[in-house]
Design a protein around this motif. Structure first.
Motif, mmCIF file in Angstrom:
data_model
loop_
_atom_site.group_PDB
_atom_site.id
_atom_site.type_symbol
_atom_site.label_atom_id
_atom_site.label_comp_id
_atom_site.label_asym_id
_atom_site.label_seq_id
_atom_site.Cartn_x
_atom_site.Cartn_y
_atom_site.Cartn_z
ATOM 1 N N ASP A 139 49.628 36.333 47.366
ATOM 2 C CA ASP A 139 49.559 37.060 48.637
ATOM 3 C C ASP A 139 48.870 38.414 48.460
ATOM 4 N N VAL A 140 47.828 38.655 49.251
ATOM 5 C CA VAL A 140 47.026 39.874 49.129
ATOM 6 C C VAL A 140 47.612 41.026 49.949
ATOM 7 N N HIS A 141 48.002 40.769 51.174
ATOM 8 C CA HIS A 141 48.621 41.767 52.051
ATOM 9 C C HIS A 141 47.869 43.102 52.076
ATOM 10 N N GLY A 142 46.585 43.034 52.386
ATOM 11 C CA GLY A 142 45.820 44.259 52.583
ATOM 12 C C GLY A 142 45.446 45.007 51.321
ATOM 13 N N CYS A 143 45.680 44.420 50.155
ATOM 14 C CA CYS A 143 45.373 45.086 48.875
ATOM 15 C C CYS A 143 43.956 44.718 48.437
ATOM 16 N N TYR A 144 42.992 45.356 49.053
ATOM 17 C CA TYR A 144 41.579 45.023 48.850
ATOM 18 C C TYR A 144 41.146 45.249 47.406
ATOM 19 N N GLU A 145 41.501 46.378 46.829
ATOM 20 C CA GLU A 145 41.059 46.667 45.458
ATOM 21 C C GLU A 145 41.591 45.628 44.487
ATOM 22 N N GLN A 146 42.841 45.225 44.638
ATOM 23 C CA GLN A 146 43.413 44.222 43.750
ATOM 24 C C GLN A 146 42.741 42.861 43.947
ATOM 25 N N LEU A 147 42.327 42.545 45.162
ATOM 26 C CA LEU A 147 41.603 41.296 45.399
ATOM 27 C C LEU A 147 40.262 41.320 44.690
ATOM 28 N N MET A 148 39.565 42.442 44.761
ATOM 29 C CA MET A 148 38.289 42.544 44.069
ATOM 30 C C MET A 148 38.475 42.394 42.549
ATOM 31 N N ASP A 149 39.546 42.974 42.042
ATOM 32 C CA ASP A 149 39.823 42.847 40.610
ATOM 33 C C ASP A 149 40.167 41.401 40.248
ATOM 34 N N ALA A 150 40.913 40.720 41.103
ATOM 35 C CA ALA A 150 41.261 39.320 40.846
ATOM 36 C C ALA A 150 40.011 38.451 40.806
ATOM 37 N N GLU A 151 39.098 38.675 41.735
ATOM 38 C CA GLU A 151 37.857 37.898 41.731
ATOM 39 C C GLU A 151 37.012 38.229 40.508
ATOM 40 N N ARG A 152 37.036 39.476 40.077
ATOM 41 C CA ARG A 152 36.298 39.845 38.858
ATOM 42 C C ARG A 152 36.878 39.109 37.650
ATOM 43 N N ARG A 153 38.210 39.081 37.542
ATOM 44 C CA ARG A 153 38.855 38.393 36.426
ATOM 45 C C ARG A 153 38.517 36.911 36.422
ATOM 46 N N ILE A 154 38.489 36.321 37.612
ATOM 47 C CA ILE A 154 38.165 34.898 37.720
ATOM 48 C C ILE A 154 36.722 34.642 37.290
ATOM 49 N N SER A 155 35.800 35.474 37.751
ATOM 50 C CA SER A 155 34.392 35.309 37.379
ATOM 51 C C SER A 155 34.199 35.439 35.876
ATOM 52 N N GLU A 156 34.875 36.410 35.273
ATOM 53 C CA GLU A 156 34.762 36.590 33.833
ATOM 54 C C GLU A 156 35.371 35.413 33.073
ATOM 55 N N ASP A 157 36.528 34.958 33.522
ATOM 56 C CA ASP A 157 37.196 33.862 32.823
ATOM 57 C C ASP A 157 36.430 32.552 32.951
ATOM 58 N N SER A 158 35.837 32.313 34.117
ATOM 59 C CA SER A 158 35.111 31.057 34.321
ATOM 60 C C SER A 158 33.830 30.997 33.514
ATOM 61 N N GLY A 159 33.294 32.162 33.115
ATOM 62 C CA GLY A 159 32.097 32.185 32.274
ATOM 63 C C GLY A 159 30.900 31.523 32.909
ATOM 64 N N GLY A 160 30.786 31.570 34.211
ATOM 65 C CA GLY A 160 29.653 30.970 34.899
ATOM 66 C C GLY A 160 29.834 29.498 35.219
ATOM 67 N N ARG A 161 30.952 28.894 34.784
ATOM 68 C CA ARG A 161 31.209 27.498 35.114
ATOM 69 C C ARG A 161 31.587 27.362 36.588
ATOM 70 N N ARG A 162 31.301 26.226 37.145
ATOM 71 C CA ARG A 162 31.656 25.968 38.538
ATOM 72 C C ARG A 162 33.173 25.896 38.648
ATOM 73 N N ALA A 163 33.721 26.605 39.619
ATOM 74 C CA ALA A 163 35.175 26.678 39.748
ATOM 75 C C ALA A 163 35.566 26.771 41.213
ATOM 76 N N LEU A 164 36.822 26.438 41.475
ATOM 77 C CA LEU A 164 37.390 26.561 42.802
ATOM 78 C C LEU A 164 38.388 27.704 42.814
#
Length: 260
Positions: A42-67
């Motif tokens: 649940d994000v509940h208006g926490c924009y900065e934390q959402l951006m950080d979560a997406e950054r972590r996902i992008s880094e972890d996926s290493g460019g692989r296709r992901a959902l």
């Protein structure tokens, strides 16, 4: 491939004045297409934390296709609900397909915008913070005016793209035996008979007993100190608006892992 299933059984809102509303779409995706899945609590208006979560996902996926699946509640409580919704209106990150599900707070905001929920009921629920993020001072408007003046201010402040997004958020995503919803399901009840009301609001007995079906339910809605893995469910709401921790779970090769 994504299949959309619409249920035409209505569900009752928590506010009796809202009456019956059409059920939200439900998505079914091919498990073979998505060996790498990330879910965000649940994000509940926490924009900065959402951006950080997406950054972590992008880094972890290493460019692989992901959902990437967000389990709902983008508005209320936190300070930047508007920014969160605006971000969700934008394209997904590179090589990542993003699906945002509907939470009970998102559903109620949509109902308020569509005049299906009284102003008083929505403000009592959690609406003040969300309106502040749109530059609408609800307390001041109601002090010097009335609910009609507030409605007019909201109509001018909330863009059509946000209304469309809120109105079309799905209530469920199924990928094989993985079920993604906001709150949970009614124990033992076949998925085709689950109501949106339960998918977006339920707590007990689901939290204690799990789904009582041969599935794993990934959900938010109930804040907890740490994520819950077990009992046929993965609970990932860690109260970001209060704790600053927005949980991401990675599901790959049949295993779930909290992404740090």
């Amino acid at each position: 491939m994504i299949r959309t299933i619409r249920r035409f059984v209505g569900h009752l809102s928590k506010d009796s004045s809202a009456g019956l509303a059409p059920a939200r779409p439900r998505l079914v995706m091919d498990q073979a297409e998505w060996p790498l899945i990330y879910a965000i609590g649940d994000v509940h208006g926490c924009y900065e934390q959402l951006m950080d979560a997406e950054r972590r996902i992008s880094e972890d996926s290493g460019g692989r296709r992901a959902l990437m699946v967000l389990v709902g509640d983008y508005v209320d409580r936190g300070a930047r609900s508007r920014d969160v919704l605006e971000h969700l209106c934008q394209p997904s990150p590179r090589n990542i397909h993003r699906i945002a599900l509907c939470g009970n707070h998102d559903d109620w905001f949509s109902r308020f915008l569509n005049n299906e929920l009284s102003t008083a009921a929505w403000l009592r629920f959690a609406g003040y913070q969300t309106l502040t993020s749109y530059g609408v001072d609800a307390a001041h408007i109601l002090r010097v005016g009335d609910t009609m003046g507030l409605r007019n201010a909201v109509d001018q402040a909330v863009p059509a793209s946000h209304r469309i997004l809120l109105g079309t958020l799905p209530s469920m995503l199924q990928i094989g035996n993985l079920i993604f919803v906001h709150a949970g399901i009614r124990n033992g009840l076949p998925l085709e008979h689950q109501s949106d009301e339960d998918l977006m609001w339920i707590r007990e007995p689901f939290l204690t007993r799990g789904p009582e079906l041969p599935i794993i339910v990934v959900h938010g809605h109930t804040p907890q100190i740490r994520p819950h893995l077990g009992n046929g469910r993965i609970g990932i709401d860690t109260g970001c608006y209060a704790t600053g921790r927005l949980t991401v779970v990675k599901i790959a090769n049949g295993a779930a892992k909290i992404l740090s």
